[in-house]
Design a protein around this motif. Structure first.
Motif, PDB file in Angstrom:
ATOM      1  N   THR A   1      33.298  22.365  40.255  1.00 16.79           N
ATOM      2  CA  THR A   1      32.262  23.134  40.941  1.00 16.79           C
ATOM      3  C   THR A   1      32.576  23.078  42.434  1.00 16.79           C
ATOM      4  O   THR A   1      33.348  22.244  42.891  1.00 16.79           O
TER       5      THR A   1
ATOM      6  N   HIS B   1      26.672  22.908  44.193  1.00 18.73           N
ATOM      7  CA  HIS B   1      25.663  23.930  43.944  1.00 18.73           C
ATOM      8  C   HIS B   1      24.318  23.548  44.557  1.00 18.73           C
ATOM      9  O   HIS B   1      24.000  22.391  44.740  1.00 18.73           O
TER      10      HIS B   1
ATOM     11  N   CYS C   1      29.644  26.728  35.998  1.00 17.07           N
ATOM     12  CA  CYS C   1      30.667  27.694  36.420  1.00 17.07           C
ATOM     13  C   CYS C   1      31.229  28.457  35.235  1.00 17.07           C
ATOM     14  O   CYS C   1      31.400  29.684  35.287  1.00 17.07           O
TER      15      CYS C   1
ATOM     16  N   CYS D   1      27.080  26.773  40.437  1.00 17.45           N
ATOM     17  CA  CYS D   1      28.524  26.597  40.592  1.00 17.45           C
ATOM     18  C   CYS D   1      28.940  26.488  42.056  1.00 17.45           C
ATOM     19  O   CYS D   1      29.816  25.703  42.389  1.00 17.45           O
ATOM     20  N   GLU D   2      28.337  27.278  42.921  1.00 20.94           N
ATOM     21  CA  GLU D   2      28.721  27.313  44.334  1.00 20.94           C
ATOM     22  C   GLU D   2      27.490  27.600  45.168  1.00 20.94           C
ATOM     23  O   GLU D   2      26.417  27.915  44.645  1.00 20.94           O
TER      24      GLU D   2
ATOM     25  N   ARG E   1      33.438  33.087  44.420  1.00 25.29           N
ATOM     26  CA  ARG E   1      34.163  33.227  43.156  1.00 25.29           C
ATOM     27  C   ARG E   1      33.966  34.606  42.532  1.00 25.29           C
ATOM     28  O   ARG E   1      32.989  35.293  42.800  1.00 25.29           O
TER      29      ARG E   1
ATOM     30  N   TYR F   1      33.213  36.374  38.901  1.00 25.17           N
ATOM     31  CA  TYR F   1      32.591  36.065  37.614  1.00 25.17           C
ATOM     32  C   TYR F   1      32.604  37.318  36.749  1.00 25.17           C
ATOM     33  O   TYR F   1      32.623  38.444  37.261  1.00 25.17           O
TER      34      TYR F   1
ATOM     35  N   PHE G   1      39.283  29.278  36.662  1.00 19.91           N
ATOM     36  CA  PHE G   1      38.328  28.182  36.726  1.00 19.91           C
ATOM     37  C   PHE G   1      38.992  26.871  36.314  1.00 19.91           C
ATOM     38  O   PHE G   1      40.089  26.842  35.754  1.00 19.91           O
TER      39      PHE G   1
END
Length: 687
Positions: A148, A151, A215, A592-593, A60, A62, A229
């Motif tokens: 999400t 995570h 996230c 989040c990931e 992602r 951010y 998102f």
């Protein structure tokens, strides 16, 4: 459970009704393999800013506020004046890109002077969330990223003995090594039949939580839109834990099928929701009587299974079985860590149940629940090797499998026995327990097979309450044996500041750093000759590090040379020899990931620095002697073993322009006739 080809999908091209379909999006895999150099990205090939990522299988984007700020000239006090670090060394980047400034990217943790950590490119485990959430934003009629991506994944090898994968053992104890079994294939036979094209020894297994996540933490409403998102504010359909079968970290053998050779590293072949089998009551009375009652299957045979909150899940192994550890605050409280063996079933008649309906089902039984107090990151110990000497030749011997042990604290090293109660007998007898009426009636009392070892595991034993302590925490759920040295390998973390209060950075902890460490039983001579009864001590520990940030903020051309504000290393495994094999690291990004990568065991061994006998982590914590923007720019060169002085000469490859400059510094007179390691010397330089 959905079985599918590895996903590399542009979510803007996915059918908006995919959430209502049982099948997963399928694309053709590529012929790429694990690489040690980061491939050029589109933003590196153009002067234009990188587009915001809309591919759920890519890392992602951010805002810059979600970065650690490793090289910021002005850092908050909790990272600077108020902070201490292992050996006084500020964290470095574990897996830098080639373009990164070597002086800022961890060259000082590599004793060879090279910034190449012999690493693989980080891979994002791409889970399919469309069975429980719709990605379509009705207001814009476009697909958005999932709530999400899963995570803090824990990823382990399914090999029966991963420490011998890809190696040819030639010493005299071949038969002994080959008899060692970490995971008995009979306990995961449904996976063998579900994926017949793949040798089980080459596959990996991942577990991850789809929970509240962070996230969108700190993002404005406009940034949520700009970064694509999710519009959800809570986990769609509640928290769930996913187990997935994955391809290996490297290409398979030349004689493997074309299908096997095409798969990229760590791609998901199939996934399923981890279920709870309700064969007894599940929960504790101390949580205000909250239970999940036992329930027989109304369709006949066995018990019902439901998806449940298995938070922060991590795998470990014991007596040939795969286990999962986790937390379930609403039912067990937030001090206890919960453990269950994992069972698998093959689905062959298109039967559907919550979380299943594919090629295999994964579940845990309420009757086999074990809880250990107290802490969130207790690591389990089940395998131990010791190194002997046979006629001047080092020999590795696996110690007989004893009881399960737990590392409850890293500082000081505290290892306790885990009482499995009736769980061992149940697993051996493979008998089905009937529901019982006995309830948990507070601390110390347990329902059948729900074992509380609260009296065995204790709080941090530091002696005097005034004795200083470090704030290091365990991270991975299983200490991996290093057969060549008889040590157990773990990874630990700090978060600064130590408190977990909500802040402008995160809901809980933030600014995480990690360190590898090993523990080992003290020498036989100190334990009456029986090493099996010797206590565990800290043996080696690395300096602190971060994982390279993979996010490209809006307006930027490439990912900055930094870490993420939240990184959590939740998985650790060794694949191949602990001398020249691979270390498999899986970690979470910004709650989040997830990501997974490998580094060579050679580099790991170089990072680990031996501590003095009796030293604990707290004894190594010091104020940093240099700022994050002033890395050591050259190697320490000692004039002789007896001299007090050393020179530091800048090489031509240093980017901060001190070529040919010699810096003289005074080192303390050494009591022994040995010189400090490079890492220790750096701690004295303070450039």
């Amino acid at each position: 459970m959905k079985v599918h080809q590895p996903l590399q999908v542009d979510m803007n091209k996915v059918d908006a009704n995919a959430a209502k379909k049982d099948g997963a999006t399928v694309i053709q895999p590529t012929n790429e393999d694990t690489i040690t150099k980061q491939p050029p990205t589109p933003q590196q090939q153009t002067n234009e800013p990188a587009p915001v990522n809309s591919d759920k299988c890519a890392f992602r984007s951010y805002p810059k506020s979600r970065l650690y700020g490793l090289h910021d000239k002005s850092q908050p006090n909790f990272l600077s004046s108020d902070a201490t670090y292992i050996r006084g060394e500020l964290p470095v980047i574990l897996n830098p890109l080639e373009k990164d400034d070597a002086s800022m990217a961890g060259s000082d943790i590599d004793s060879s002077g090279s910034s190449n950590m012999e690493q693989s490119t980080p891979v994002k485990p791409c889970f399919d969330t469309t069975s429980w959430e719709t990605l379509l934003d009705e207001s814009t009629k476009t697909n958005r990223l999932p709530f999400t991506d899963g995570h803090n994944p824990s990823i382990v090898s399914l090999a029966s003995n991963p420490y011998e994968q890809g190696t040819t053992t030639t010493n005299n104890n071949d038969s002994n090594n080959n008899q060692h079994v970490r995971l008995d294939p009979k306990h995961i036979s449904p996976l063998t039949s579900a994926f017949p094209s793949y040798p089980l020894n080459n596959l990996f297994l991942a577990v991850t939580i789809f929970g509240n996540g962070q996230c969108k933490f700190g993002l404005s409403d406009q940034e949520v839109i700009d970064y694509n998102f999710s519009v959800y504010n809570d986990p769609p359909d509640g928290k769930r834990t996913i187990i997935a079968v994955m391809t290996p970290p490297t290409s398979l053998e030349e004689d493997d099928t074309e299908q096997q050779q095409q798969h990229r590293p760590f791609q998901i072949l199939g996934q399923t929701t981890l279920l709870l089998e309700r064969d007894v009551k599940y929960g504790t009375k101390k949580q205000r009587g909250k239970f999940i009652e036992a329930q027989s299957n109304p369709n006949g045979g066995g018990y019902t299974r439901i998806h449940q909150e298995f938070d922060d899940p991590r795998f470990f192994f014991h007596k040939g079985r795969l286990w999962v550890l986790y937390r379930n605050g609403p039912l067990f409280g937030y001090q206890d860590q919960i453990h269950n063996p994992v069972h698998f079933e093959r689905v062959t008649n298109n039967e559907e149940e919550e979380g299943g309906g594919g090629e295999f089902v994964a579940y845990v039984k309420a009757s086999e629940t074990l809880r250990v107090c107290c802490g969130r990151n207790i690591a389990l110990i089940s395998e131990e090797a010791r190194v002997g000497n046979d006629g001047g030749k080092a020999e590795t011997e696996w110690m007989p499998s004893g009881g399960l042990k737990a590392l409850t604290w890293v500082d000081p090293v505290t290892v306790v026995d885990v009482d499995l109660g009736d769980v061992t007998n149940m697993l051996q007898n493979r008998r089905q327990l009937s529901a019982v009426d006995e309830e948990v009636v507070g601390d110390g009392a347990v329902m059948q097979a729900d074992v509380d070892i609260r009296g065995t595991s204790t709080h941090r034993r530091l002696g005097s309450a005034k004795k200083p302590k470090s704030n290091i925490h365990g991270t991975n759920g299983y200490l991996v044996p290093l057969p060549s040295s008889g040590e157990l390998l773990g990874i630990a973390h700090f978060h600064r500041p130590e408190h977990r209060k909500e802040s402008n950075y995160a809901l809980h902890g933030h600014h995480y750093t990690h360190a590898f460490f090993t523990i080992a039983r003290q020498h036989q001579s100190e334990s009456g000759g029986d090493i099996g009864n010797a206590s565990f001590k800290l043996k080696r520990i690395s300096n602190e590090f971060l994982f390279r940030a993979l996010s490209v903020p809006i307006g930027e051309k490439e990912s900055p040379n930094d870490g993420d504000v939240i990184q959590f290393a939740s998985g650790l495994d060794v694949y191949g020899s602990d001398v020249d094999g691979k270390l498999v690291l899986s970690y979470g990004i910004n709650d989040c990931e997830g990501a997974v990568l490998t580094i060579s065991m050679k580099k790991l061994q170089q990072m680990l620095i031996e501590v003095e006998p009796g030293q604990e982590v707290v004894d190594l914590m010091r104020k940093a002697t240099r700022t994050s923007s002033s890395r050591p720019l050259c190697d320490i060169k000692f004039l002789s073993r007896k001299d007090k002085y050393s020179s530091c000469e800048g090489g031509s490859d240093n980017s901060h322009k001190i070529a040919s400059q010699t810096v003289w510094l005074t080192l303390p007179v050494l009591e022994s006739n040995t010189m400090p390691s490079k890492s220790e010397a750096y701690g004295l330089v303070g450039l």
